[in-house]
Motif scaffolding. Sequence first.
Motif, mmCIF file in Angstrom:
data_model
loop_
_atom_site.group_PDB
_atom_site.id
_atom_site.type_symbol
_atom_site.label_atom_id
_atom_site.label_comp_id
_atom_site.label_asym_id
_atom_site.label_seq_id
_atom_site.Cartn_x
_atom_site.Cartn_y
_atom_site.Cartn_z
ATOM 1 N N TYR A 1 -10.107 30.488 13.902
ATOM 2 C CA TYR A 1 -11.537 30.239 13.689
ATOM 3 C C TYR A 1 -12.266 30.299 15.017
ATOM 4 C CZ TYR A 1 -15.947 28.132 12.265
ATOM 5 O OH TYR A 1 -17.282 27.898 12.036
ATOM 6 N N ASP A 2 -13.101 31.304 15.148
ATOM 7 C CA ASP A 2 -13.867 31.555 16.363
ATOM 8 C C ASP A 2 -15.289 31.028 16.147
ATOM 9 O OD1 ASP A 2 -15.260 32.584 18.482
ATOM 10 O OD2 ASP A 2 -14.948 34.692 17.974
ATOM 11 N N LEU A 3 -15.634 29.922 16.800
ATOM 12 C CA LEU A 3 -16.949 29.309 16.627
ATOM 13 C C LEU A 3 -18.083 30.218 17.096
ATOM 14 C CD1 LEU A 3 -15.981 25.714 17.761
ATOM 15 C CD2 LEU A 3 -16.903 26.295 15.529
ATOM 16 N N THR A 4 -17.824 31.020 18.115
ATOM 17 C CA THR A 4 -18.725 32.073 18.610
ATOM 18 C C THR A 4 -19.920 31.541 19.385
ATOM 19 O OG1 THR A 4 -18.096 33.476 16.739
ATOM 20 C CG2 THR A 4 -20.050 34.143 17.981
ATOM 21 N N TRP A 5 -20.744 30.718 18.763
ATOM 22 C CA TRP A 5 -22.000 30.306 19.393
ATOM 23 C C TRP A 5 -21.804 29.079 20.280
ATOM 24 C CZ3 TRP A 5 -25.083 25.936 19.420
ATOM 25 C CH2 TRP A 5 -26.393 26.113 19.884
ATOM 26 N N VAL A 6 -22.534 29.027 21.396
ATOM 27 C CA VAL A 6 -22.567 27.848 22.272
ATOM 28 C C VAL A 6 -23.993 27.677 22.781
ATOM 29 C CG1 VAL A 6 -20.176 27.962 23.039
ATOM 30 C CG2 VAL A 6 -21.916 29.237 24.288
ATOM 31 N N HIS A 7 -24.312 26.458 23.207
ATOM 32 C CA HIS A 7 -25.612 26.213 23.835
ATOM 33 C C HIS A 7 -25.712 27.034 25.114
ATOM 34 C CE1 HIS A 7 -27.180 23.097 21.269
ATOM 35 N NE2 HIS A 7 -26.064 22.392 21.356
ATOM 36 N N GLY B 1 -13.359 27.750 20.932
ATOM 37 C CA GLY B 1 -14.747 27.418 21.223
ATOM 38 C C GLY B 1 -14.837 26.373 22.311
ATOM 39 N N ASP B 2 -16.046 25.870 22.506
ATOM 40 C CA ASP B 2 -16.295 24.807 23.477
ATOM 41 C C ASP B 2 -16.935 23.650 22.723
ATOM 42 O OD1 ASP B 2 -17.001 23.124 25.535
ATOM 43 O OD2 ASP B 2 -17.656 24.728 26.876
ATOM 44 N N LEU B 3 -16.100 22.779 22.153
ATOM 45 C CA LEU B 3 -16.605 21.685 21.331
ATOM 46 C C LEU B 3 -17.364 20.655 22.154
ATOM 47 C CD1 LEU B 3 -13.580 21.169 18.916
ATOM 48 C CD2 LEU B 3 -15.835 22.062 18.348
ATOM 49 N N TYR B 4 -17.120 20.620 23.457
ATOM 50 C CA TYR B 4 -17.876 19.691 24.308
ATOM 51 C C TYR B 4 -19.372 19.988 24.229
ATOM 52 C CZ TYR B 4 -19.822 17.555 28.512
ATOM 53 O OH TYR B 4 -20.612 16.844 29.380
ATOM 54 N N LYS B 5 -19.712 21.266 24.159
ATOM 55 C CA LYS B 5 -21.116 21.650 24.099
ATOM 56 C C LYS B 5 -21.721 21.425 22.714
ATOM 57 C CE LYS B 5 -21.383 25.034 27.842
ATOM 58 N NZ LYS B 5 -22.570 24.410 28.437
ATOM 59 N N GLN C 1 -23.562 17.135 17.972
ATOM 60 C CA GLN C 1 -23.998 17.488 16.618
ATOM 61 C C GLN C 1 -22.896 17.151 15.615
ATOM 62 O OE1 GLN C 1 -27.008 18.734 16.005
ATOM 63 N NE2 GLN C 1 -27.667 19.069 18.117
ATOM 64 N N TYR C 2 -23.304 16.555 14.495
ATOM 65 C CA TYR C 2 -22.345 16.251 13.426
ATOM 66 C C TYR C 2 -21.876 17.559 12.793
ATOM 67 C CZ TYR C 2 -20.566 14.765 8.878
ATOM 68 O OH TYR C 2 -19.782 14.578 7.777
ATOM 69 N N PRO C 3 -20.565 17.679 12.530
ATOM 70 C CA PRO C 3 -19.456 16.742 12.788
ATOM 71 C C PRO C 3 -18.582 17.176 13.952
ATOM 72 C CG PRO C 3 -18.812 18.261 11.071
ATOM 73 C CD PRO C 3 -20.146 18.740 11.586
ATOM 74 N N TYR C 4 -19.174 17.904 14.918
ATOM 75 C CA TYR C 4 -18.341 18.529 15.952
ATOM 76 C C TYR C 4 -17.764 17.522 16.940
ATOM 77 C CZ TYR C 4 -19.968 22.844 13.962
ATOM 78 O OH TYR C 4 -20.219 23.864 13.080
ATOM 79 N N GLY C 5 -18.452 16.402 17.157
ATOM 80 C CA GLY C 5 -17.873 15.366 18.002
ATOM 81 C C GLY C 5 -16.614 14.793 17.385
ATOM 82 N N ALA C 6 -16.670 14.555 16.065
ATOM 83 C CA ALA C 6 -15.492 14.043 15.355
ATOM 84 C C ALA C 6 -14.366 15.071 15.357
ATOM 85 C CB ALA C 6 -15.874 13.672 13.923
ATOM 86 N N LEU C 7 -14.716 16.364 15.249
ATOM 87 C CA LEU C 7 -13.695 17.411 15.280
ATOM 88 C C LEU C 7 -13.015 17.461 16.640
ATOM 89 C CD1 LEU C 7 -12.218 19.834 14.059
ATOM 90 C CD2 LEU C 7 -14.140 21.279 14.771
ATOM 91 N N ALA C 8 -13.796 17.325 17.714
ATOM 92 C CA ALA C 8 -13.215 17.333 19.061
ATOM 93 C C ALA C 8 -12.226 16.187 19.227
ATOM 94 C CB ALA C 8 -14.326 17.241 20.108
ATOM 95 N N ASP C 9 -12.586 15.000 18.720
ATOM 96 C CA ASP C 9 -11.680 13.846 18.816
ATOM 97 C C ASP C 9 -10.419 14.075 17.992
ATOM 98 O OD1 ASP C 9 -13.480 12.542 20.449
ATOM 99 O OD2 ASP C 9 -14.419 11.416 18.819
ATOM 100 N N TYR C 10 -10.574 14.635 16.795
ATOM 101 C CA TYR C 10 -9.411 14.867 15.932
ATOM 102 C C TYR C 10 -8.439 15.847 16.579
ATOM 103 C CZ TYR C 10 -6.583 16.079 11.859
ATOM 104 O OH TYR C 10 -5.535 16.294 11.004
ATOM 105 N N LEU C 11 -8.959 16.933 17.129
ATOM 106 C CA LEU C 11 -8.083 17.929 17.758
ATOM 107 C C LEU C 11 -7.409 17.352 19.004
ATOM 108 C CD1 LEU C 11 -10.341 21.112 17.402
ATOM 109 C CD2 LEU C 11 -8.299 20.539 16.084
#
Length: 727
Positions: free
Chosen positions: A533-539, A571-575, A579-589
């Motif tokens: 899964y390629d998130l593709t977009w970043v800030h 991707g870069d989940l830090y960036k 935003q919900y739910p990407y913070g939770a996803l970063a912690d889970y991974l």
Amino acid sequence: MLSCDLVRQIEAFLSNELKEEISRSSDRRRIQAQIISCQKKDDVYCAFITADPRLSLFEEVTWVEVKRGDLSQYGSLWITDEKKPYLLLNQPISPGSVDFFEADGIQLIEMQKQAVAALKEKRTPISQVLAELLCGTGDPKSCSATRAEEDLCFLDERVGKVESQGQAVKKALQACCNQNFFLIHGPPGTGKTTVITEIVRHLASRGEKVLITSHTNVAVDNVLENLFPFFGHNITRLGLKIKVSNLLKDLVPKSEDESVKLSVSQIVGATLSKLSILVLNKKLSFEAPYFDVVIVDESSMATIPLTLSGVLLGKKFILVGDHKQLPPITKSRMPPSCYGVNCNEKCESLFRLLIELYPENSSMLETQFRSHPLIVGFSSQTFYGNRIKSAESCSEKKISLPRILDNEQIKGIVNQNPLCYVNMHYDDMPYDDVVEWFPPRNELLQKKTQSSCLNRYEATVALKIRHDLIRSGVPAEKIWIITPYRLQREIIKRVVRKLSGSLPKNDGDQQDEDIIASTVDSIQGKENDIVIYDLTWVHSGGSGKIAYALADFRRLNVALTRAKKKLIVIGDLYKLSGQYPYGALADYLKNNCNVVLAPLIPDTDDFLTFVEGCFSEKKKAVDHCLAQKMQEAKERLRRELIPASGPSATSQKCPICGTTLRAVYRNLRVHKKPNMCSKFWPLDDPNENCVCSKRDFETVEETVLECPRSGHHTYLESPFRGRIYRR
């Protein structure tokens, strides 16, 4: 209770949809093209057309009007491969010049308006019940199973062993006895097709006439294929044979025989759009419900008026869906003007509306069988209240790696760990313009098309991982790359085609195209062993607002639940963590897998060279120097797929003698494009004939799996063409 007049909202929505269609029909996309040849395939005609850059104006699959002089017919234009576009038509057409017009959807919308009108008139018991339900004033009794249903003997013993499946079947059958509707909430991989099959078998044993419908052909076929061993030719499948699975093609009657088959078949399958056509042709009627029970699969992805065109044809209905996955795709907002605090767009689909208004008339499937528990764990915790549990067998789902790699393009990925996160850590990288939009957003006012984005570095990383997995012996078709963006998907597909040759088509089906890469929206309901899964977009600075394609948590839920054995997130989940739910996803991974830091991608990287080259082709920018670099990179990368020594890259055996096949680089004779026949021959085969009767051959160099005992026989298997050659 709803805070709005929902029927009026639906009428306003359809009016807006109709305005959009009328606007498009008055300024339809039009091009002139050349028909090369026309071949009959089942009950339709496949007309191949000359590749033309202007075809990019159309979607991958578009309904079109084909005109030549005063004669015209409607069909579908398929451009999943830009070099091999073709038409599917009901009538043959001779080679020559034709005009294409994008066909409007006015007719389908008008049929949905008829369904809403039938609802308002309340001429049938089911329309009266639905009218009350849509207003939130219905008072359905809860569907607890009766004593008779509690003692139900399951026809499929597997259903009885899974508590949530067994309860769903019992409650649904009870609702069909004394209620008007029932809802089955089926999260990813929880066996909803198995449950539907069990319900239909019991209904049929009671002598009831059942309609299986959905907004997609695939969903209808999945259920009917499960039912086929039990009912065989007592099933009728309505639609075009070309869009029906091979197993069910013989169940499709000719148009003139549809009424007869409807009258004698106990089980009928058709898409919601096909049902609308049958109503238009007076073969079915909203005012005279023909079926005892209508079952709508994937109903959370169909709008209320489209779903009505199915459920109004029956006396009772069962909706199966998951409102935690993707909603219906529409051209205008639904509801169009309701912003009440009690609404929250719950009326985007009939399934979501009813399950939020009447949860007591629903049952949720809570055991998943698709994925390793670590893969599905995040979705269960975040989107389903931690209710999704994994079957015991899921813990054993791990990929097989026949070959150990001495080096990896992205170290730490090629292993049996079911979950992996590749952190692109852009703040530490010297990249400029990580994300590029095309067409550029400042040009969109002049172009009648939508912009999409490309992240060349994440595309490169995804391709590197795919390359390493194939080198380690994983079949290419067991790997999917998915992304929220069409442009990212298209560039990845182009790169893979240039490296390995175009994949074969299956009777005009798009399924083989999804072997390479897909958007998240097109992959819902499907699964594969490995998903990247390629998130593709970043800030990129400035506004902290997240991109639309990533904002809906349901798209993320779909993306994360397609993999069976291994999920790789890039991707870069830090960036995105704000935003919900990407913070939770970063912690889970972080807590459940090893995080791999992506290496710096230099400008000279072979895969990046291909990504840049394919993007230049997309932009119609000719760069001869880049083309030469691509050719050199291609030779290097393709030779990496051939083991120079040591064990074979595959554990497959020759079916003739049992010898282990070896990967070799060989010259093959194949059909020239756009011929869809994917047969091939080694150059030493003197036979110049093919079953397709074409002699349009060319020579290509490809990797094949070959039996080394060539003195006794010849056996070649092409991993790219899905074909074998034996002599």
